[in-house]
Design an enzyme around this catalytic site. Structure first.
Site, PDB file in Angstrom:
ATOM      1  N   THR A 183    -124.263  -5.876  57.240  1.00 28.21           N
ATOM      2  CA  THR A 183    -122.435  -5.868  57.294  1.00 28.21           C
ATOM      3  C   THR A 183    -122.239  -4.341  58.397  1.00 28.21           C
ATOM      4  OG1 THR A 183    -122.641  -6.169  55.679  1.00 28.21           O
ATOM      5  CG2 THR A 183    -120.950  -4.933  56.630  1.00 28.21           C
ATOM      6  N   ASN A 385    -121.848   2.873  45.685  1.00 29.61           N
ATOM      7  CA  ASN A 385    -120.519   1.307  45.138  1.00 29.61           C
ATOM      8  C   ASN A 385    -120.364   0.603  44.491  1.00 29.61           C
ATOM      9  OD1 ASN A 385    -121.612  -0.152  47.860  1.00 29.61           O
ATOM     10  ND2 ASN A 385    -123.931   0.512  47.180  1.00 29.61           N
ATOM     11  N   SER A 390    -112.224   2.621  43.603  1.00 31.78           N
ATOM     12  CA  SER A 390    -112.408   1.896  42.630  1.00 31.78           C
ATOM     13  C   SER A 390    -110.791   2.068  41.864  1.00 31.78           C
ATOM     14  CB  SER A 390    -114.039   1.685  41.795  1.00 31.78           C
ATOM     15  OG  SER A 390    -113.842   2.964  41.518  1.00 31.78           O
TER      16      SER A 390
END
Lengths: 390, 390
Positions: A183, A385, A390
Site C-alpha cells: 500500500t 489500526n 475511527s
C-alpha cells in the site's frame, strides 16, 4: 534529495489542509522538466482501484508523464464518478499551470477510503505547490514528507550510475502492505536517456523483486502506484543492464524502508527460503510464513517459535511447493532450532534482541530460493489500526 | 454434559501434570461402551501434521474407534518418530485398561509444537482417567475442561432427535483458527444406530458448513481433529436426513462457540455474502474479508470501516468471483453504509456496541450465498500470542 536527486526534476511539498492533522504537509508535486518525459508505472491489482489509479493508468498508457501530483489525507477510492472527476480536475489544474496537457499529469492519493477529497483545498494546494517548485534537495525532501500517512519517517533513495546518470526516489507505505504491491505511492526519477519501454521493463523487474516481496499485514490497497519517470537531463544513455540494476536497487531500498517503518513493528523479519524446487515454490513458502499472525506475534514477544514457522509452511500445497516435511531445517538468527522437521538447538540460544530477525528455511528439495520481508505484529499495530480515523 | 449426553459413552477429565498450569485438568478420556463402535473423522490438512494425527488417521481408517484419549499442554507435533511412539504408547496404555486393541484407540494432543510430552505423566494420567470414567454429566464436563488451552470456557453441545437418539459434543479451539479446519480438537458422540459411512458423510457435510467457515487468525494447526463416534446405545435408527441435520447443528454450534471465544476477541463477526454467481465465489469473498487484519482492527475499534471491506473484497480474482465493483452493497449491523461500491449512509449510524457484528455483502451478480465467521483483532490477541510459552 529524493526525486530531485536526478537532474531535470523539480518538486514541492506543501500543507494544503487535506490531512486531518493540522499543518501537516499533505500535497506533493513532482515535475519532469525534460527534455524527455518518458514514464512507466505499476498499479494495484485491487478490483476496487481508486479514482486516481484509474486516471493515472490512462495517463501513463502512452509512455508520457509530465508531472505527478500526490496527496495524503484521503484515498479518493470507492468514490465513483465524482471521485474520478476530482482526479481529472486536479490534473487539469496542474496542466494549466505547466502549460501541458492534463493527459500527461498523473495523480496519486492515499488515506481513508470512501470519501471525496476537499477539492478546493487540493486545487489551492496545487497552486501553492507549483509556486514552491524547486530542483533543490529540500524540495525533494518536502515532497517525501507530504506523502506520509502512518509512516513515521520519509523514505527516499539516491543512486548514481558509473556513467554519471542518476536515480532518485521516494515512497510512502507502512500499513496495508501485501505481496501484490504494497500500500504505497512511489515515485522514482532518473535523468538517464531511456525509452518508456526500457523504463517499464526495468520497473517490472525491480518491483517483482522488491515491493512484491514484502508483506506487513497481508492487506492489499486500492491506491498502490509506482511511477518511474525519465527526464534525460543527464544526456547519458546508460548501459541497459546497469540501468536495470540501479532501478532494482532503488525499489529494493525503498521496499526495505517500508518494512523498516511497518506499522507498530518492533522487528523486521527476513524470510529466506532455499532448497526449493523452483523460485515460485520458494516464494509460496516464504509468503505463507510471512502471513502468519501467530508467528508475527511470537517474534514481537522475542520468541523464535519454529513450530509456528513449520505450521504455516505446512499450509502450502505439495503442488505449489514439493518438499518432505522431515527434511526441513530452520535457522533463526543463525541458530538451527529446527532440524529434519523437528527440534534442533534450544530456542534459548537465539538472540532475539536485534531489530532484524533472519529466518532461514532450507527445504532440501532443490536449488531455487526466494526472500521475502515482513514485520512482527505488535500491540502498536492494533492500536494504530483500531484507532485510525475511527 | 458434552460427550456423555449420548447414551453408551463414559468420560473423564483429570489433572495429569502435562500442562504448565499447576493443577489444570489436562487429560480427557472418552470411551464408547457400545454396542456399536462406529467412527468417522476429519483431520488437519497441514503437511506438518502431528504424531497423534498420524496415529489417529490410521486408527479411524477402518471405521472403528473404541476410545479417544486427548491431552492439552503439548501438541506432540514436529516430534518425529519419538513423538509417534508416544502416541502409540498412550493408545496401548488405554487399550490395556479397556481390554481393547490399540488400533481402536484414537489419540489427540494440543499445545506447544515441537516438544515431546512427559510420557510418564500421560500414562499415569491415563490410568487416573480410566479410574474416573463415568457416564454422568460431570464426567462429560470434566473432559471438556481438560482439553482447553487458551480457551476461556468449555464448549459443548447437546441435541436430541425427534425419535429419541442423542448427539453430544465438545470442542477446544481459540487461536490458530483458519478456514481449512480450525485449530481444535472436537469429539462428537451419538447413541444412534448408524454406520461408519453414514457418520463420515454427516461429518463431512457438517464440517464443511461450520469449522471450515470460521477464521480467527488465518493460521492452520498441525493437530486439528474432529471425531464422530456412534455407540448405537439408544437402539434408534434415525431418519438419515434428521441425523445429518443434527450433526450439522452440533458442528455449527461448536464452531460458533469457538468464534465466541476467539483469542482476545471483543467482537464476533458474521460475514454473509449474497448475490454471488456460485457458493464457492461467495465463500472466496467471505474468506478474503474475514482474513483482513486491517478490518479486524477497525472492528476492534468499533469502526464499521467499509473501505477495508471493499479493499479486501477487491483482492479476490474475477475468475474466482465474478462481480462488478460498482454494484456491490455493504450493510453493517443493518445500515447500508456502502451503496454501488461507494459511500452509502453515514458510518456514525451504525451501532457497534453489540458483541456480534453483522456484515452483509451483496455482490448483485447472482443468487448464491455463503456465510463465514471471524473475530476482531485486539491488543489482547497480540498479548496472548506474544507471551504464550515464550
Amino acid at each position: 534529495m529524493s526525486v530531485t536527486f536526478a537532474q531535470g526534476f523539480s518538486a514541492a511539498g506543501v500543507a494544503a489542509g487535506i490531512s486531518a492533522v493540522e499543518g501537516k504537509k499533505d500535497l506533493a508535486l513532482v515535475v519532469n522538466n525534460g527534455p524527455l518525459d518518458a514514464a512507466a508505472a505499476v498499479f494495484t491489482t485491487n478490483r476496487f482501484c481508486a479514482a486516481p489509479v484509474q486516471w493515472s493508468r490512462a495517463v501513463v498508457s502512452d509512455g508520457h508523464v509530465k508531472a505527478v501530483i500526490l496527496n495524503s489525507g484521503g484515498a479518493n477510492a470507492c468514490t465513483g464518478k465524482p471521485g474520478y472527476e476530482q482526479s481529472r480536475a486536479t490534473a487539469e489544474k496542474i496542466a494549466g499551470l505547466l502549460g501541458a496537457s492534463a493527459n500527461d499529469i498523473a495523480v496519486c492519493s492515499t488515506g481513508l477510503i470512501g470519501e471525496l477529497l476537499p477539492l478546493d483545498h487540493v486545487l489551492a494546494g496545487a497552486q501553492a505547490a507549483f509556486d514552491a517548485l524547486s530542483d533543490g534537495a529540500e524540495a525533494g525532501a518536502d515532497a517525501s514528507h507530504a506523502i506520509m500517512t502512518t509512516d513515521t519517517k520519509p523514505k527516499t533513495v539516491e543512486l548514481e550510475g558509473s556513467t554519471g546518470f542518476r536515480v532518485g526516489g521516494m515512497v510512502k507505505g507502512s500499513g496495508m502492505i501485501a505481496p501484490q504491491l504494497a500500500t504505497m505511492l512511489c515515485v522514482i526519477t532518473t535523468d538517464a536517456v531511456v525509452s518508456a519501454g526500457q523504463l517499464q521493463a526495468a520497473l517490472n523487474a525491480g518491483v517483482e523483486m522488491s515491493f512484491n516481496r514484502i508483506d506487513v499485514d497481508g492487506c492489499m490497497s486500492t491506491n498502490d502506484t509506482v511511477l518511474l519517470l525519465a527526464s534525460g537531463a543527464s544526456g547519458v544513455e546508460p548501459d541497459p543492464d546497469e540501468f536495470n540494476e540501479l532501478v532494482a536497487e532503488a525499489t529494493a531500498s525503498l521496499a526495505r524502508q517500508i518494512v523498516g517503518d511497518g506499522e507498530g513493528a518492533s522487528h523486521d523479519i527476513r524470510i529466506a527460503v532455499t532448497g526449493a524446487t523452483t523460485e515460485d515454490a520458494a516464494l509460496a513458502c516464504g509468503r505463507a510464513v510471512a502471513a502468519s499472525n501467530l508467528l508475527k506475534c511470537a517474534i514481537a514477544g522475542n520468541d523464535p517459535n519454529w513450530g509456528r514457522i513449520l505450521s504455516s509452511l505446512g499450509t502450502v500445497s505439495p503442488e505449489d511447493a514439493p518438499f518432505e516435511a522431515e527434511k526441513v531445517t530452520v535457522d533463526v538468527n543463525g541458530v538451527r532450532i529446527c532440524e529434519n522437521g523437528g527440534a534442533g538447538r534450544d530456542r534459548s540460544e537465539v538472540d532475539m534482541t536485534p531489530r532484524e530477525v533472519h529466518i532461514d528455511i532450507d527445504l532440501n528439495a532443490g536449488d531455487a530460493e526466494a526472500t521475502v520481508w515482513t514485520d512482527d505484529l505488535t500491540h502498536e499495530y492494533v492500536h494504530i489500526n483500531a484507532d485510525y480515523e475511527s
